[in-house]
Design an enzyme around this catalytic site. Structure first.
Site, PDB file in Angstrom:
ATOM      1  N   SER A 160     -11.288   3.434 -30.779  1.00  0.00           N
ATOM      2  CA  SER A 160     -11.348   4.484 -31.170  1.00  0.00           C
ATOM      3  C   SER A 160     -11.589   5.578 -30.100  1.00  0.00           C
ATOM      4  CB  SER A 160     -12.794   4.533 -31.955  1.00  0.00           C
ATOM      5  OG  SER A 160     -13.282   5.826 -32.355  1.00  0.00           O
ATOM      6  N   TYR A 194     -22.112   1.878 -32.439  1.00  0.00           N
ATOM      7  CA  TYR A 194     -20.611   2.100 -32.991  1.00  0.00           C
ATOM      8  C   TYR A 194     -19.971   2.601 -31.727  1.00  0.00           C
ATOM      9  CZ  TYR A 194     -16.440   3.399 -35.191  1.00  0.00           C
ATOM     10  OH  TYR A 194     -14.992   3.690 -35.411  1.00  0.00           O
TER      11      TYR A 194
HETATM   12  N1  NAP Z   1     -11.930   6.358 -40.093  1.00  0.00           N
HETATM   13  C1  NAP Z   1     -12.200   6.832 -38.732  1.00  0.00           C
HETATM   14  O1  NAP Z   1     -12.682   7.913 -38.514  1.00  0.00           O
HETATM   15  C2  NAP Z   1     -11.959   6.056 -37.895  1.00  0.00           C
HETATM   16  C3  NAP Z   1     -11.912   6.594 -36.390  1.00  0.00           C
HETATM   17  C4  NAP Z   1     -11.683   5.649 -35.237  1.00  0.00           C
HETATM   18  C5  NAP Z   1     -11.641   4.312 -35.615  1.00  0.00           C
HETATM   19  N2  NAP Z   1     -11.712   3.656 -36.465  1.00  0.00           N
HETATM   20  C6  NAP Z   1     -11.776   2.310 -36.999  1.00  0.00           C
HETATM   21  O2  NAP Z   1     -10.662   1.934 -37.724  1.00  0.00           O
HETATM   22  C7  NAP Z   1     -10.711   0.667 -38.604  1.00  0.00           C
HETATM   23  C8  NAP Z   1     -10.613   0.588 -39.892  1.00  0.00           C
HETATM   24  O3  NAP Z   1     -11.328   1.572 -40.572  1.00  0.00           O
HETATM   25  P1  NAP Z   1     -11.032   2.575 -41.580  1.00  0.00           P
HETATM   26  O4  NAP Z   1     -11.013   3.945 -41.065  1.00  0.00           O
HETATM   27  O5  NAP Z   1      -9.733   2.148 -42.421  1.00  0.00           O
HETATM   28  O6  NAP Z   1     -12.287   2.143 -42.488  1.00  0.00           O
HETATM   29  P2  NAP Z   1     -12.430   1.728 -43.958  1.00  0.00           P
HETATM   30  O7  NAP Z   1     -11.383   2.564 -45.039  1.00  0.00           O
HETATM   31  O8  NAP Z   1     -13.908   1.707 -44.411  1.00  0.00           O
HETATM   32  O9  NAP Z   1     -11.757   0.174 -43.971  1.00  0.00           O
HETATM   33  C9  NAP Z   1     -12.574  -0.819 -43.192  1.00  0.00           C
HETATM   34  C10 NAP Z   1     -12.055  -2.181 -43.554  1.00  0.00           C
HETATM   35  O10 NAP Z   1     -12.775  -3.084 -42.747  1.00  0.00           O
HETATM   36  C11 NAP Z   1     -13.029  -4.165 -43.664  1.00  0.00           C
HETATM   37  N3  NAP Z   1     -14.404  -4.799 -43.106  1.00  0.00           N
HETATM   38  C12 NAP Z   1     -15.562  -4.070 -43.105  1.00  0.00           C
HETATM   39  N4  NAP Z   1     -16.461  -4.941 -42.937  1.00  0.00           N
HETATM   40  C13 NAP Z   1     -15.889  -6.125 -42.937  1.00  0.00           C
HETATM   41  C14 NAP Z   1     -16.499  -7.543 -42.672  1.00  0.00           C
HETATM   42  N5  NAP Z   1     -17.820  -7.487 -42.609  1.00  0.00           N
HETATM   43  N6  NAP Z   1     -15.640  -8.685 -42.809  1.00  0.00           N
HETATM   44  C15 NAP Z   1     -14.400  -8.254 -43.260  1.00  0.00           C
HETATM   45  N7  NAP Z   1     -13.611  -6.858 -43.204  1.00  0.00           N
HETATM   46  C16 NAP Z   1     -14.594  -6.088 -43.197  1.00  0.00           C
HETATM   47  C17 NAP Z   1     -13.311  -3.520 -45.057  1.00  0.00           C
HETATM   48  O11 NAP Z   1     -13.038  -4.535 -45.948  1.00  0.00           O
HETATM   49  P3  NAP Z   1     -14.101  -5.176 -47.195  1.00  0.00           P
HETATM   50  O12 NAP Z   1     -15.085  -3.665 -47.088  1.00  0.00           O
HETATM   51  O13 NAP Z   1     -13.495  -5.229 -48.353  1.00  0.00           O
HETATM   52  O14 NAP Z   1     -14.621  -6.175 -46.432  1.00  0.00           O
HETATM   53  C18 NAP Z   1     -12.045  -2.510 -45.049  1.00  0.00           C
HETATM   54  O15 NAP Z   1     -10.751  -3.182 -45.326  1.00  0.00           O
HETATM   55  C19 NAP Z   1     -12.296   0.384 -38.129  1.00  0.00           C
HETATM   56  O16 NAP Z   1     -12.090  -0.563 -37.122  1.00  0.00           O
HETATM   57  C20 NAP Z   1     -12.931   1.641 -37.491  1.00  0.00           C
HETATM   58  O17 NAP Z   1     -13.986   1.573 -36.705  1.00  0.00           O
HETATM   59  C21 NAP Z   1     -11.906   4.617 -37.906  1.00  0.00           C
END
Ligand code: NAP
Length: 269
Positions: free
Chosen positions: A139, A152
């Site tokens: 990130s 985080y």
């Molecule tokens: N959105 C942003 O602003 C942003 C910015 C920078 C980086 N990121 C990173 O991008 C990645 C994806 O996030 P996203 O934005 O797509 O968020 P999201 O829509 O909340 O998706 C998160 C995914 O991670 C899975 N997950 C969470 N906890 C888990 C666990 N204990 N075991 C297995 N799977 C788990 C969730 O699946 P389940 O709930 O079904 O388990 C979901 O599929 C993350 O690493 C996040 O830190 C996001």
């Protein structure tokens, strides 16, 4: 011969978008997350639309045993992984001392320990085959301290740093590692982390689809660090001319969610 991508966090957001991109390129998939019903529905849709094989492994990456269980299940099914996408992750907004410690440790487990564990279990076979791609979801948060999301931000600093180091070690091996560094992106992350009402998200967040496409192309090209969007790139450049003290203060303002500051609950948001 078709190749196989393992995508963690494929039930929502960037992971779901990435799974669709692999399928559109006729790659088979292993879909990992906790919400099995979502993964089953996605697997059925990708198979129907693209004719790929999509295997579902429901797993909680907050549990220390999950990466080994996933590797065992792959072994039992005879599935070799060509693309490893360590994307699962979450954040929590609030002051460290006010938040639920157990939930913060779970975040370290998902964002850091399981990512390292899965990489350690699956990448040696890629190196032996002299072929493979790793995409780790870091990130822009990983480039500075993040008051009110301290654990985080620190977890993403780990991912960015680990991936860059790994990429260097893997030079010439036929395997690449890419640290994908999105800024605020419209997925379920904002709601899950309690950060959707922060200034950071109010200023503007990118849609998930172009961020995932950027990540996919960067991984396929073997780029080491990938930062999508002009605003994210500029933000990081501006930081470089500021003092560390200034950067901490600005990030605190961006992350500030009034509810989180005044809350004394241990709900994790
Ligand atoms: N959105 C942003 O602003 C942003 C910015 C920078 C980086 N990121 C990173 O991008 C990645 C994806 O996030 P996203 O934005 O797509 O968020 P999201 O829509 O909340 O998706 C998160 C995914 O991670 C899975 N997950 C969470 N906890 C888990 C666990 N204990 N075991 C297995 N799977 C788990 C969730 O699946 P389940 O709930 O079904 O388990 C979901 O599929 C993350 O690493 C996040 O830190 C996001």
């Amino acid at each position: 011969m078709s190749k196989t991508a393992l995508v963690t966090g494929a039930s929502a957001g960037l992971g779901l978008e990435l799974a669709q991109l692999f399928a559109a390129d006729k790659h088979d998939l292993v879909l990992v997350a906790r919400r099995r019903e979502r993964l089953d529905a996605l697997a059925a849709r990708l198979t129907a639309q693209h004719g790929v094989t999509a295997t579902v492994i429901a797993a909680d990456l907050g549990e220390a045993a999950s990466p080994q269980r996933i590797a065992d299940e792959l072994g039992a099914r005879g599935i070799e992984i060509d693309f490893l996408v360590n994307n699962a992750g979450f954040g929590i907004t609030g002051a460290f001392v006010e938040l639920d410690l157990r939930r913060q440790l779970e975040m370290v487990q998902v964002n850091i320990t399981s990512l390292v564990h899965l990489t350690g279990l699956l990448v040696p076979a890629m190196v032996a085959r002299k072929s493979g791609r790793i995409l780790n979801m870091g990130s822009t948060a990983g480039f500075q301290p993040g008051p009110f999301m301290s654990v985080y931000y620190a977890s993403k600093a780990f991912v960015n740093s680990f991936t860059e180091g790994l990429a260097y070690e893997l030079r010439g091996s036929g395997v690449t590692a890419t640290a994908m560094c999105p800024g605020a992106t419209l997925t379920e992350f904002g709601e899950v982390s309690g950060n959707a009402r922060s200034r950071l998200f109010q200023i503007g967040a990118m849609p998930a689809a172009p961020v995932a496409r950027f990540a996919y192309r960067a991984m396929m090209a073997g780029k080491v660090v990938a930062i999508p969007g002009l605003r994210n790139k500029l933000g990081l450049q501006i930081q470089r001319i500021g003092t560390r003290k200034m950067v901490r203060a600005v990030t605190a303002r961006l992350n500030r969610v009034d509810r989180a500051l005044t809350s004394r609950t241990s709900s994790g948001t």
